[in-house]
Design a protein around this motif. Sequence first.
Motif, PDB file in Angstrom:
ATOM      1  N   ARG A 107      -4.367  10.448  17.955  1.00  0.00           N
ATOM      2  CA  ARG A 107      -3.924  11.770  17.497  1.00  0.00           C
ATOM      3  C   ARG A 107      -4.710  12.222  16.276  1.00  0.00           C
ATOM      4  N   LEU A 108      -4.978  11.300  15.352  1.00  0.00           N
ATOM      5  CA  LEU A 108      -5.734  11.668  14.152  1.00  0.00           C
ATOM      6  C   LEU A 108      -7.159  12.098  14.497  1.00  0.00           C
ATOM      7  N   ILE A 109      -7.775  11.387  15.426  1.00  0.00           N
ATOM      8  CA  ILE A 109      -9.135  11.759  15.845  1.00  0.00           C
ATOM      9  C   ILE A 109      -9.117  13.117  16.529  1.00  0.00           C
ATOM     10  N   THR A 110      -8.108  13.348  17.358  1.00  0.00           N
ATOM     11  CA  THR A 110      -7.994  14.638  18.044  1.00  0.00           C
ATOM     12  C   THR A 110      -7.776  15.772  17.055  1.00  0.00           C
ATOM     13  N   GLU A 111      -6.943  15.539  16.053  1.00  0.00           N
ATOM     14  CA  GLU A 111      -6.706  16.560  15.026  1.00  0.00           C
ATOM     15  C   GLU A 111      -7.986  16.871  14.256  1.00  0.00           C
ATOM     16  N   ARG A 112      -8.770  15.837  13.938  1.00  0.00           N
ATOM     17  CA  ARG A 112     -10.046  16.067  13.239  1.00  0.00           C
ATOM     18  C   ARG A 112     -10.993  16.878  14.115  1.00  0.00           C
ATOM     19  N   TYR A 113     -10.997  16.582  15.390  1.00  0.00           N
ATOM     20  CA  TYR A 113     -11.866  17.329  16.299  1.00  0.00           C
ATOM     21  C   TYR A 113     -11.493  18.812  16.291  1.00  0.00           C
ATOM     22  N   ILE A 114     -10.202  19.098  16.378  1.00  0.00           N
ATOM     23  CA  ILE A 114      -9.746  20.498  16.350  1.00  0.00           C
ATOM     24  C   ILE A 114     -10.111  21.147  15.022  1.00  0.00           C
ATOM     25  N   LEU A 115      -9.905  20.432  13.920  1.00  0.00           N
ATOM     26  CA  LEU A 115     -10.180  20.978  12.598  1.00  0.00           C
ATOM     27  C   LEU A 115     -11.660  21.320  12.426  1.00  0.00           C
ATOM     28  N   ILE A 116     -12.528  20.498  12.998  1.00  0.00           N
ATOM     29  CA  ILE A 116     -13.974  20.716  12.855  1.00  0.00           C
ATOM     30  C   ILE A 116     -14.487  21.778  13.816  1.00  0.00           C
ATOM     31  N   PHE A 121     -15.288  27.952  17.637  1.00  0.00           N
ATOM     32  CA  PHE A 121     -15.057  28.112  19.072  1.00  0.00           C
ATOM     33  C   PHE A 121     -15.599  29.439  19.587  1.00  0.00           C
ATOM     34  N   LEU A 122     -15.726  30.420  18.695  1.00  0.00           N
ATOM     35  CA  LEU A 122     -16.254  31.724  19.085  1.00  0.00           C
ATOM     36  C   LEU A 122     -17.675  31.611  19.646  1.00  0.00           C
ATOM     37  N   CYS A 123     -18.457  30.664  19.124  1.00  0.00           N
ATOM     38  CA  CYS A 123     -19.817  30.460  19.643  1.00  0.00           C
ATOM     39  C   CYS A 123     -19.782  30.155  21.134  1.00  0.00           C
ATOM     40  N   TYR A 124     -18.845  29.310  21.516  1.00  0.00           N
ATOM     41  CA  TYR A 124     -18.718  28.935  22.927  1.00  0.00           C
ATOM     42  C   TYR A 124     -18.218  30.105  23.770  1.00  0.00           C
ATOM     43  N   THR A 125     -17.160  30.781  23.303  1.00  0.00           N
ATOM     44  CA  THR A 125     -16.554  31.825  24.123  1.00  0.00           C
ATOM     45  C   THR A 125     -17.479  33.023  24.326  1.00  0.00           C
ATOM     46  N   ASP A 169     -17.044  11.608  13.663  1.00  0.00           N
ATOM     47  CA  ASP A 169     -17.187  12.961  13.112  1.00  0.00           C
ATOM     48  C   ASP A 169     -18.563  13.544  13.418  1.00  0.00           C
ATOM     49  N   GLY A 170     -19.576  12.709  13.456  1.00  0.00           N
ATOM     50  CA  GLY A 170     -20.918  13.177  13.784  1.00  0.00           C
ATOM     51  C   GLY A 170     -20.995  13.728  15.194  1.00  0.00           C
ATOM     52  N   VAL A 171     -20.271  13.087  16.119  1.00  0.00           N
ATOM     53  CA  VAL A 171     -20.227  13.579  17.500  1.00  0.00           C
ATOM     54  C   VAL A 171     -19.547  14.945  17.540  1.00  0.00           C
ATOM     55  N   MET A 172     -18.527  15.123  16.721  1.00  0.00           N
ATOM     56  CA  MET A 172     -17.829  16.411  16.681  1.00  0.00           C
ATOM     57  C   MET A 172     -18.744  17.517  16.163  1.00  0.00           C
ATOM     58  N   TRP A 173     -19.482  17.231  15.101  1.00  0.00           N
ATOM     59  CA  TRP A 173     -20.400  18.235  14.565  1.00  0.00           C
ATOM     60  C   TRP A 173     -21.536  18.525  15.534  1.00  0.00           C
ATOM     61  N   ALA A 174     -21.919  17.553  16.332  1.00  0.00           N
ATOM     62  CA  ALA A 174     -22.938  17.787  17.359  1.00  0.00           C
ATOM     63  C   ALA A 174     -22.448  18.810  18.378  1.00  0.00           C
ATOM     64  N   THR A 175     -21.152  18.780  18.667  1.00  0.00           N
ATOM     65  CA  THR A 175     -20.558  19.773  19.570  1.00  0.00           C
ATOM     66  C   THR A 175     -20.714  21.178  19.003  1.00  0.00           C
ATOM     67  N   VAL A 176     -20.400  21.335  17.724  1.00  0.00           N
ATOM     68  CA  VAL A 176     -20.519  22.646  17.070  1.00  0.00           C
ATOM     69  C   VAL A 176     -21.961  23.143  17.092  1.00  0.00           C
ATOM     70  N   ILE A 177     -22.891  22.259  16.759  1.00  0.00           N
ATOM     71  CA  ILE A 177     -24.307  22.647  16.727  1.00  0.00           C
ATOM     72  C   ILE A 177     -24.790  23.018  18.122  1.00  0.00           C
ATOM     73  N   GLY A 178     -24.322  22.290  19.137  1.00  0.00           N
ATOM     74  CA  GLY A 178     -24.683  22.616  20.513  1.00  0.00           C
ATOM     75  C   GLY A 178     -24.177  23.988  20.923  1.00  0.00           C
ATOM     76  N   TRP A 179     -22.928  24.295  20.562  1.00  0.00           N
ATOM     77  CA  TRP A 179     -22.392  25.636  20.844  1.00  0.00           C
ATOM     78  C   TRP A 179     -23.225  26.718  20.167  1.00  0.00           C
ATOM     79  N   ALA A 180     -23.564  26.495  18.903  1.00  0.00           N
ATOM     80  CA  ALA A 180     -24.334  27.486  18.149  1.00  0.00           C
ATOM     81  C   ALA A 180     -25.711  27.696  18.775  1.00  0.00           C
ATOM     82  N   ALA A 181     -26.352  26.617  19.195  1.00  0.00           N
ATOM     83  CA  ALA A 181     -27.668  26.724  19.826  1.00  0.00           C
ATOM     84  C   ALA A 181     -27.582  27.520  21.126  1.00  0.00           C
ATOM     85  N   GLY A 182     -26.519  27.282  21.908  1.00  0.00           N
ATOM     86  CA  GLY A 182     -26.344  28.027  23.148  1.00  0.00           C
ATOM     87  C   GLY A 182     -26.140  29.509  22.902  1.00  0.00           C
TER      88      GLY A 182
END
Length: 222
Positions: A107-116, A121-125, A169-182
């Motif tokens: 749950r803590l890891i999931t909460e951190r993922y949501i927080l980051i 999320f707008l980048c993805y949508t 946390d690095g994997v989570m930030w990679a998700t954000v950067i991937g969305w932004a690149a897309g």
Amino acid sequence: MAVQYLLIGVGVLALVWIITPFGDEALAALTVVSRLELLTSALFLNLSGALMVFTAQNTGAGQAARVRDGVRHSVWLGVALTAVVSLLLLTERGPVAALFSGSDETRLITERYILITAPFFLCYTLTVVLHGWFNGIARTVVPLVCTVLSLGVVRLPLSYGLGHARGVDGVMWATVIGWAAGLVYTLLAAARRTGSPPQGGHDRDHDIKAGPMATSDNWGDR
């Protein structure tokens, strides 16, 4: 589009391989996150599909102005819905994470993922919604290249590299950067599309194929 979805499936398997060394809790959190993304993205994928059909029909009918208005309305609707979804996820991330797992660490890891990721999320949508327009004008290569760039070129290598450097946390930030690149690639492709001059023939052909941000005087009702 089939190739695009196939690449996404392969990318998810690669992410599982990257996450596995971090332990069972992290792997369980990845499963939870995948479910959350499936739920939250379903609305925007349906909006993208509706825009694709709308664009194809009106492009074929020569209704360039309707295409332009439809894309603009879809984008603004996507922005509004994303704000609501992101706010709900951020404020209720604890209860949301608890719905999917009984493990405190998961749950803590999931909460951190949501927080980051939720603030970005707008980048993805926006990317997903604009892909509906590209598919509607039969430019399906753009979403495919975007998937290859965002997932294969950016997100997966960064997940591996940042994961070793900063942990989960690095994997989570990679998700954000991937969305932004897309999103950046999609916007550049849209700008290039709307800024392309007519390739001969009457201007009407250019108007039909032009994008939602075109400002030419030819953008009138036909």
